[in-house]
Design an enzyme around this catalytic site. Structure first.
Site, mmCIF file in Angstrom:
data_model
loop_
_atom_site.group_PDB
_atom_site.id
_atom_site.type_symbol
_atom_site.label_atom_id
_atom_site.label_comp_id
_atom_site.label_asym_id
_atom_site.label_seq_id
_atom_site.Cartn_x
_atom_site.Cartn_y
_atom_site.Cartn_z
ATOM 1 N N LYS A 1 0.793 -1.222 0.000
ATOM 2 C CA LYS A 1 0.000 0.000 0.000
ATOM 3 C C LYS A 1 0.829 1.278 0.000
ATOM 4 C CE LYS A 1 -3.560 -0.021 -0.570
ATOM 5 N NZ LYS A 1 -4.771 -0.344 -1.393
HETATM 6 N N1 PMP Z 1 -2.866 -7.302 1.471
HETATM 7 C C1 PMP Z 1 -2.819 -6.450 2.488
HETATM 8 C C2 PMP Z 1 -2.108 -6.891 3.744
HETATM 9 C C3 PMP Z 1 -3.424 -5.185 2.391
HETATM 10 O O1 PMP Z 1 -3.371 -4.336 3.426
HETATM 11 C C4 PMP Z 1 -4.080 -4.837 1.191
HETATM 12 C C5 PMP Z 1 -4.721 -3.490 1.049
HETATM 13 N N2 PMP Z 1 -5.934 -3.299 1.677
HETATM 14 C C6 PMP Z 1 -4.137 -5.779 0.159
HETATM 15 C C7 PMP Z 1 -3.498 -6.994 0.326
HETATM 16 C C8 PMP Z 1 -4.938 -5.538 -1.107
HETATM 17 O O2 PMP Z 1 -4.411 -4.620 -1.981
HETATM 18 P P1 PMP Z 1 -5.343 -3.741 -2.945
HETATM 19 O O3 PMP Z 1 -5.952 -2.677 -2.076
HETATM 20 O O4 PMP Z 1 -4.405 -3.185 -3.936
HETATM 21 O O5 PMP Z 1 -6.398 -4.619 -3.529
#
Ligand code: PMP
Length: 328
Positions: A42
């Site tokens: 993120k």
């Molecule tokens: N894994 C973790 C540990 C996260 O914090 C996030 C973000 N919310 C994601 C995966 C998913 O990423 P995205 O928001 O790009 O779908």
């Protein structure tokens, strides 16, 4: 040229998951997003949303950045805010791993904790962050779910990095979704280079995106201890995704993979990364010795959850056991 903290976001290594590859007869790789300064994938979205807001004149020195988050976007924003002279006010549900709250406080963020509740509830972290930003004339609400700077940065950075690191030989990309930024940006970029690259969406229990992909209806069953992934509504970022198939992985498989990666690969990854790796392993097993090059995302580190995932009492409370991978 001296480099600042923001310059260290992205360009993460691609790690060959040697044992998983040997066990299944294909090559499996993990993109080491836990190596970003804030410790997760993120950081990329946080940097992109802040630079985009600066370019649009939405941030001035001393402004406050508001965001509702499961934690990692908040940590990324707190890193970027500290580095660029802003305040950050981060709204989170109160059931996330304690390590996340400690990290946010260490970075000087203001925390607002809310009870976990459905999105339709006005007290949901998303609506709370928006409301708080609206009452601050200097406030900027990052809005990671709808802000397409999130998708765009994965299209411009994560996707091209994976393409270059596999020298264009990638056959499959595997990813769970939280806002959809990662899976949409990476899938769109990879398919623009080679339309044969296949994209697998991974859902934990309690997430409705697999059902949405397969039937058009957002439905889910059960719940999950994973953090930051799983969603029950369509976001602007997710709408950009180009997906070929969807897979569900339950928490028991995820925990077994988390321990396998720690003990057999020497890799400490968080719960969403372990979920991603199980799906990559499953995909590879279903297509043994097919010359596949499968890439997935190691979103953050196990150390962000260590008081939970390495605590036998917590595992027992959640009904989880450390079973060998080969038992699935
Ligand atoms: N894994 C973790 C540990 C996260 O914090 C996030 C973000 N919310 C994601 C995966 C998913 O990423 P995205 O928001 O790009 O779908």
């Amino acid at each position: 040229m001296s480099m600042g903290v923001l310059d260290q976001i992205g360009n993460t290594p691609l790690i060959h998951l040697k044992k998983l590859s040997e066990m299944t007869g294909n090559e499996i790789y993990g993109k080491a997003e836990f190596m970003n300064p804030g410790g997760s994938v993120k950081d990329r979205a946080a940097k992109a949303m802040v630079l985009d807001a600066e370019a649009k004149g939405l941030l001035r020195p001393g402004s406050t950045i508001y965001e509702g988050t499961a934690g990692n976007t908040g940590i990324g924003l707190a890193v970027v805010a500290a580095a660029r002279g802003y305040h950050s006010k981060i709204v989170l549900p109160d059931n996330q791993a304690p390590e996340k709250y400690d990290t946010l406080k260490a970075l000087g963020a203001d925390l607002v904790l809310v009870k976990p509740c459905p999105f339709s509830d006005p007290n949901h972290f998303y609506h709370t962050a928006r409301r708080l930003s609206e009452s601050d004339p200097q406030g900027f609400w990052a809005n990671q779910f709808e802000n397409l700077a999130n998708f765009q940065t994965h299209f411009e950075t994560t996707g091209p990095e994976i393409w270059n690191q596999t020298q264009g030989f990638i056959t499959d990309f595997v990813s769970a979704t939280g806002t959809g930024g990662t899976i949409s940006g990476v899938s769109r970029f990879l398919k623009s280079k080679n339309s044969n690259v296949k994209v697998t969406l991974v859902d934990p229990d309690g997430s409705g995106m697999k059902s949405y992909f397969e039937t058009g209806e957002i439905k889910s069953q059960g719940s999950s201890v994973t953090e930051g992934i799983g969603i029950m509504r369509l976001t602007a970022n997710f709408k950009q995704a180009q997906i070929d198939r969807a897979m569900n992985v339950n928490d028991q498989k995820m925990i077994s993979m988390l321990y396998f990666l720690a003990r057999e690969e020497g890799l400490l990854v968080g719960t969403s990364a372990a979920l991603n790796c199980f799906a990559a392993y499953e995909l590879s097993r279903q297509n043994r010795n097919q010359g596949k090059k499968i890439v997935t995302i190691l979103c953050d580190s196990a150390l962000r959850y260590q008081s939970r995932v390495f605590n036998p009492q917590w595992l027992a409370e959640k009904g989880l056991e450390v079973k060998p991978l080969t038992s699935f």
